[in-house]
Design an enzyme around this catalytic site. Structure first.
Site, PDB file in Angstrom:
ATOM      1  N   LYS A  98      -9.063   2.879  -2.247  1.00 12.58           N
ATOM      2  CA  LYS A  98      -9.446   2.253  -0.979  1.00 12.58           C
ATOM      3  C   LYS A  98     -10.822   2.740  -0.550  1.00 12.58           C
ATOM      4  O   LYS A  98     -11.116   3.939  -0.593  1.00 12.58           O
ATOM      5  CB  LYS A  98      -8.397   2.601   0.081  1.00 12.58           C
ATOM      6  CG  LYS A  98      -8.466   1.810   1.365  1.00 12.58           C
ATOM      7  CD  LYS A  98      -7.250   2.140   2.218  1.00 12.58           C
ATOM      8  CE  LYS A  98      -7.186   1.327   3.494  1.00 12.58           C
ATOM      9  NZ  LYS A  98      -5.953   1.607   4.261  1.00 12.58           N
TER      10      LYS A  98
ATOM     11  N   GLU B 123       0.838  -1.200   0.000  1.00  8.05           N
ATOM     12  CA  GLU B 123       0.000   0.000   0.000  1.00  8.05           C
ATOM     13  C   GLU B 123       0.878   1.257   0.000  1.00  8.05           C
ATOM     14  O   GLU B 123       1.861   1.350   0.734  1.00  8.05           O
ATOM     15  CB  GLU B 123      -0.862  -0.032   1.259  1.00  8.05           C
ATOM     16  CG  GLU B 123      -1.773   1.159   1.473  1.00  8.05           C
ATOM     17  CD  GLU B 123      -2.591   1.006   2.754  1.00  8.05           C
ATOM     18  OE1 GLU B 123      -3.542   1.794   2.928  1.00  8.05           O
ATOM     19  OE2 GLU B 123      -2.294   0.108   3.571  1.00  8.05           O
TER      20      GLU B 123
ATOM     21  N   CYS C  43      -5.514  -3.064   1.951  1.00  8.66           N
ATOM     22  CA  CYS C  43      -5.429  -3.222   3.400  1.00  8.66           C
ATOM     23  C   CYS C  43      -6.794  -3.350   4.074  1.00  8.66           C
ATOM     24  O   CYS C  43      -7.419  -4.399   4.037  1.00  8.66           O
ATOM     25  CB  CYS C  43      -4.626  -2.066   3.995  1.00  8.66           C
ATOM     26  SG  CYS C  43      -3.850  -2.505   5.588  1.00  8.66           S
TER      27      CYS C  43
END
Length: 583
Positions: A149, A78, A185
């Site tokens: 994200k 990430e 994540c």
């Protein structure tokens, strides 16, 4: 069953989902294609926030190595282009622009292999946030696909809602004609089948798999704490088994400020079996095949003491070097805390880059002075002795008129600590060496430390290590090579700031104190509940809790510490200073 694609000639394996088989209606059976011959690499690299040139060079290097190993795709962590966590740097336009230019340059240098890496992208939403936390697919010299994200954590050390806009939707990406679910994540941390309490109302993994995703990819910057690796493995294994898809997890390694990232990247087959595994606490590259599930399995560090020690070494090395220092200095008191810190520093930076200073005072025992010298000799570090007795007497003489009529108390004790802090900072200035503080979590928790004294420094190496763990880590160090004098480990702990002083004069036994602190600080339990469970005196538990709350002003002036527990003191624990807590 196995089918052959008529267009490409490649073979694919199809699996019948358990819920489909139970339905009994062939027309409603859900078949999921989850594997063709795709070889995926996990590029576990150590990035530095804002170091676009070096981060890019690492990505290009590892992509080339993966290509040489026959990989079709490589995953990087990430925000690997800009480094994680960038925090408020993302508010600087030039930072975002430079990050985009770096990603475009990487794309041109990685022909012949698909690359997925993390970067910051401009936001197109009405949230007021200017950027998003994104993953880019680099293919044929261009940024071919972007995924942002969706779940932005805002607990503990995470504050992504402050900096990023969330994605309002996500899409599948095609890798060698396979529909792949790409997540970042936290997007994978909301599985209703795993968590008793979920933090978000949506589950990106569930939606992407329902849309036809055949493989789950997750690029992460997931910080380390003890037992975190087991939690990640269990969580992603539950996803693999439930959806019957392979899962690939690429995690960052290295230290950035207080956070330590352990890497420990891995891949799982559709039955949850481990098919690839990268090392912990070092850069690594592993590959696996999504059809045969053959992959690289590298050894990881096992055990609580070994893992904690490796995390502290890595965090110290990266903090010192990424802040531009080469050397460190620390006070050696003959106590176990400074001994452990010195061992960590030597392993992190090399003995030639560690300076130990003994600063005996009027109440320092001969045993402690000898233990300091023996430790330094065993470690092979430079050791200087600067007695502070004369300086201390000068302080007392200068303050005598102002202190007339007052009895000696903790004030005189703290003067000794502050003299030592001043001398450490002088050495730091003279030699360009970062000062390491040596206080542990137990002391910091209850304020058993001196502002501008033993708290002086640039990095608090063991500030998240309870005293009981300090002893365990010291024995672990000596099991590898006996460098800490046995007398240092065996003698009762003491600050040696007054005659015959012992920590137990002020504090409960560390076994008791650490149990109370773990429950009160990490679990947020009420004092009476803690006392009841452990059968401690309620007044004692309330006194410890009061000491914790009253010491917040000290902790917020302390040097940054390395986080190895689930709840460390620092920016992941945000309590007011001017507050009264009624228990």
């Amino acid at each position: 069953m196995v089918r052959q694609d008529r267009r490409t000639g490649s073979r694919h394996t199809w699996y019948l989902l358990p819920e489909a088989a139970a339905g009994g209606n062939l027309a409603r059976l859900r078949l999921r294609l989850y594997t063709g011959s795709v070889r995926i690499a996990l590029g576990q690299i150590n990035t530095t926030v804002g170091d676009f040139s070096r981060n890019s060079a690492k990505i290009i290097e590892y992509a080339g190595r993966a290509r040489s190993a026959g990989a079709d795709l490589i995953l990087f962590p990430e925000l690997s282009v800009c480094g994680y966590p960038p925090r408020d740097l993302v508010e600087r336009h030039w930072f975002v622009q430079r990050n985009r230019e770096a990603a475009e340059a990487i794309a041109k240098e990685t022909a012949g292999i698909d690359v997925i890496c993390g970067l910051v992208t401009p936001a197109r939403s009405a949230t007021g946030k200017s950027v998003m936390n994104s993953a880019a697919l680099l293919r044929d010299g261009t940024i071919a696909f972007l995924q942002s994200k969706r779940l932005l954590p805002s607990y503990d050390v995470f504050d992504e809602m402050r900096n990023f806009a969330p994605a309002d939707h996500q899409e599948l990406v095609s890798i060698r004609e396979q529909p792949v679910a790409l997540t970042i994540c936290e997007d994978a941390w909301n599985d209703k089948h795993f968590w008793d309490r979920r933090l978000y109302g949506v589950d990106p993994v569930e939606e992407l798999i329902a849309a036809g995703g055949s493989v789950l990819l997750n690029i992460s910057a997931s910080p380390f704490y003890l037992h975190k690796r087991e939690l990640r493995r269990d969580m992603l294994q539950a996803i693999a088994i439930h959806y019957h898809v392979p899962v690939a997890f690429a995690n960052q390694i290295g230290g950035n400020d207080s956070l330590v990232f352990d890497g420990s990247s891995f891949a799982l087959g559709p039955g949850g079996e481990l098919v690839a595994q990268a090392r912990s606490f070092e850069e690594d590259l592993v590959c696996f095949d999504t059809e045969t599930f053959a992959g690289d399995l590298h050894d990881q560090i096992e055990g609580e003491e070994a893992s904690a020690y490796a995390a502290l070494v890595l965090g110290t090395r990266d903090y010192v070097r990424k802040c531009g220092f080469k050397r460190v200095v620390l006070g050696l008191s003959g106590g176990i805390d400074s001994a452990l810190t010195a061992c960590i520093a030597v392993e992190a930076l090399g003995r030639e880059n560690v300076i130990g200073f003994g600063m005996p005072g009027p109440y320092s025992s001969q045993g402690s002075i000898a233990d300091s010298a023996e430790l330094a000799k065993n470690l092979g570090i430079r050791f200087e002795t600067v007695p502070i007795g004369g300086i201390y007497e000068s302080y007392l003489a200068a303050l005598k008129p102002a202190f007339a009529g007052c009895k000696p108390d903790v004030t005189e004790e703290n003067i000794q600590a502050r003299i030592r802090g001043s001398l450490m900072m002088a050495v730091s200035n003279k030699f360009g060496a970062l000062v390491l503080t040596t206080g542990n979590k137990s002391e910091l928790g209850v304020g058993y430390c001196t502002l501008y004294g033993d708290m002086c420094g640039g990095l608090a190496v063991i500030s998240d290590v309870p005293k009981t763990l300090v002893y365990r880590l010291s024995r672990y160090v000596n099991s590898r090579a006996p460098v800490i004098p046995e007398s240092t480990i065996e003698k009762p702990p003491s600050a040696e700031l007054r005659p015959d002083q012992k920590d137990s004069d002020t504090l409960p036994p560390y076994e008791v104190l650490d149990t109370i602190l773990a429950d009160y600080v990490e679990e947020n339990r009420a004092p009476d509940s803690i006392a009841s469970e452990h059968r401690y005196d309620p007044a004692l538990v309330r006194r410890v809790a009061h000491m914790v709350d009253q010491s917040e002003y000290k902790r917020q002036q302390a040097a940054p510490g390395l986080k190895i527990s689930e709840k460390a003191f620092g920016f992941g624990r945000r309590y007011p200073i001017a507050a009264k807590t009624e228990m």
